[in-house]
Design a protein around this motif. Sequence first.
Motif, PDB file in Angstrom:
ATOM      1  N   SER A 195      44.730  42.576  26.950  1.00  0.00           N
ATOM      2  CA  SER A 195      45.948  41.778  27.062  1.00  0.00           C
ATOM      3  C   SER A 195      46.221  41.104  25.730  1.00  0.00           C
ATOM      4  O   SER A 195      45.287  40.674  25.041  1.00  0.00           O
ATOM      5  CB  SER A 195      45.794  40.722  28.163  1.00  0.00           C
ATOM      6  OG  SER A 195      46.911  39.859  28.202  1.00  0.00           O
ATOM      7  N   ASN A 196      47.483  41.013  25.369  1.00  0.00           N
ATOM      8  CA  ASN A 196      47.832  40.378  24.104  1.00  0.00           C
ATOM      9  C   ASN A 196      49.047  39.483  24.289  1.00  0.00           C
ATOM     10  O   ASN A 196      50.120  39.939  24.675  1.00  0.00           O
ATOM     11  CB  ASN A 196      48.123  41.434  23.034  1.00  0.00           C
ATOM     12  CG  ASN A 196      48.389  40.799  21.678  1.00  0.00           C
ATOM     13  OD1 ASN A 196      47.763  39.813  21.317  1.00  0.00           O
ATOM     14  ND2 ASN A 196      49.320  41.365  20.937  1.00  0.00           N
ATOM     15  N   VAL A 240      47.688  35.827  32.119  1.00  0.00           N
ATOM     16  CA  VAL A 240      47.044  37.051  32.592  1.00  0.00           C
ATOM     17  C   VAL A 240      46.672  36.844  34.050  1.00  0.00           C
ATOM     18  O   VAL A 240      45.975  35.887  34.386  1.00  0.00           O
ATOM     19  CB  VAL A 240      45.772  37.394  31.791  1.00  0.00           C
ATOM     20  CG1 VAL A 240      45.142  38.664  32.352  1.00  0.00           C
ATOM     21  CG2 VAL A 240      46.070  37.575  30.319  1.00  0.00           C
ATOM     22  N   ASN A 241      47.162  37.739  34.918  1.00  0.00           N
ATOM     23  CA  ASN A 241      46.786  37.712  36.333  1.00  0.00           C
ATOM     24  C   ASN A 241      46.292  39.102  36.690  1.00  0.00           C
ATOM     25  O   ASN A 241      47.052  40.063  36.635  1.00  0.00           O
ATOM     26  CB  ASN A 241      47.984  37.316  37.196  1.00  0.00           C
ATOM     27  CG  ASN A 241      47.585  37.017  38.627  1.00  0.00           C
ATOM     28  OD1 ASN A 241      47.221  37.921  39.369  1.00  0.00           O
ATOM     29  ND2 ASN A 241      47.663  35.750  39.015  1.00  0.00           N
ATOM     30  N   VAL A 242      45.005  39.210  37.022  1.00  0.00           N
ATOM     31  CA  VAL A 242      44.403  40.535  37.182  1.00  0.00           C
ATOM     32  C   VAL A 242      44.488  41.018  38.627  1.00  0.00           C
ATOM     33  O   VAL A 242      44.422  40.236  39.571  1.00  0.00           O
ATOM     34  CB  VAL A 242      42.938  40.543  36.712  1.00  0.00           C
ATOM     35  CG1 VAL A 242      42.859  40.302  35.224  1.00  0.00           C
ATOM     36  CG2 VAL A 242      42.102  39.515  37.465  1.00  0.00           C
ATOM     37  N   ASP A 252      41.706  28.101  30.239  1.00  0.00           N
ATOM     38  CA  ASP A 252      40.999  28.155  31.515  1.00  0.00           C
ATOM     39  C   ASP A 252      40.813  29.610  31.923  1.00  0.00           C
ATOM     40  O   ASP A 252      41.745  30.426  31.801  1.00  0.00           O
ATOM     41  CB  ASP A 252      41.776  27.447  32.621  1.00  0.00           C
ATOM     42  CG  ASP A 252      41.872  25.948  32.411  1.00  0.00           C
ATOM     43  OD1 ASP A 252      41.002  25.394  31.717  1.00  0.00           O
ATOM     44  OD2 ASP A 252      42.832  25.338  32.931  1.00  0.00           O
ATOM     45  N   ILE A 253      39.629  29.951  32.415  1.00  0.00           N
ATOM     46  CA  ILE A 253      39.374  31.253  33.024  1.00  0.00           C
ATOM     47  C   ILE A 253      39.215  31.004  34.518  1.00  0.00           C
ATOM     48  O   ILE A 253      38.220  30.431  34.960  1.00  0.00           O
ATOM     49  CB  ILE A 253      38.128  31.917  32.444  1.00  0.00           C
ATOM     50  CG1 ILE A 253      38.317  32.176  30.944  1.00  0.00           C
ATOM     51  CG2 ILE A 253      37.838  33.232  33.160  1.00  0.00           C
ATOM     52  CD1 ILE A 253      37.110  32.795  30.268  1.00  0.00           C
ATOM     53  N   ILE A 279      44.100  33.797  33.758  1.00  0.00           N
ATOM     54  CA  ILE A 279      43.737  33.045  32.564  1.00  0.00           C
ATOM     55  C   ILE A 279      44.962  32.239  32.153  1.00  0.00           C
ATOM     56  O   ILE A 279      46.084  32.752  32.132  1.00  0.00           O
ATOM     57  CB  ILE A 279      43.281  33.973  31.431  1.00  0.00           C
ATOM     58  CG1 ILE A 279      41.984  34.674  31.830  1.00  0.00           C
ATOM     59  CG2 ILE A 279      43.097  33.208  30.126  1.00  0.00           C
ATOM     60  CD1 ILE A 279      41.454  35.628  30.789  1.00  0.00           C
ATOM     61  N   SER A 280      44.749  30.986  31.865  1.00  0.00           N
ATOM     62  CA  SER A 280      45.861  30.119  31.494  1.00  0.00           C
ATOM     63  C   SER A 280      45.465  29.250  30.319  1.00  0.00           C
ATOM     64  O   SER A 280      44.274  29.083  30.014  1.00  0.00           O
ATOM     65  CB  SER A 280      46.294  29.249  32.679  1.00  0.00           C
ATOM     66  OG  SER A 280      45.200  28.502  33.185  1.00  0.00           O
TER      67      SER A 280
END
Length: 207
Positions: free
Chosen positions: A115-116, A128-130, A154-155, A186-187
């Motif tokens: 992710s970038n 990012v939301n997996v 935050d993870i 991830i935020s």
Amino acid sequence: MADVIKNLYSATISTTSTSTVYTVPDKKFSVVKSVFICNKSTSSCAVKLIIGGINVIYDHVIKAKDTLVINDLDIPIIQGETIQVSTTIANTVSITLVGFERDFTYDGVYPYFKSNLTSLATTLSSFVNVGSDYMVRKIILANFSANDVSVTLDIGSNRLMDAFKIKSKDTLIVPLYAFLAKSNSISGFASLSSSVSCGIVFEGWGQ
């Protein structure tokens, strides 16, 4: 086919323009393992290195006769993706990128997800939301602004860093084994807008 370990690129950068020095061949993927950059000039110069769209080095100044070495990069790039470099002084900076190439298949054995984010927001935002369980293996934060910037990440529900300061034109590379469960995110945020890019490498199985 077995991994082909090789120098993905090894030469003196001949231009000050951003140039593509490596493209992943068709039906292959590559993993960039390390880079070493030597400034042969008698003057300082700034170097840029972009791997698969991730800013690894962004206008970082390398002093005269100095060398920058980054090991354990482990950045995957798939067929058609590129490595790009530039420097502010032509014909004075040598760069070597070491990695391996492997056959790319479509049967679920490709273990990576990348992710970038080109720029962190200034308020806490998920980026990012997996859709599957993944292991977060690497986070690369590049401060491309002229100012020092503080970053919070935050993870899932776990804080990784809180107002961690990254100096101007510096990069923070964080090697990890952090579990991120399906539907978690991830935020993060930066103290200055349009200042810090964030590249993330995930590893999973049968994705």
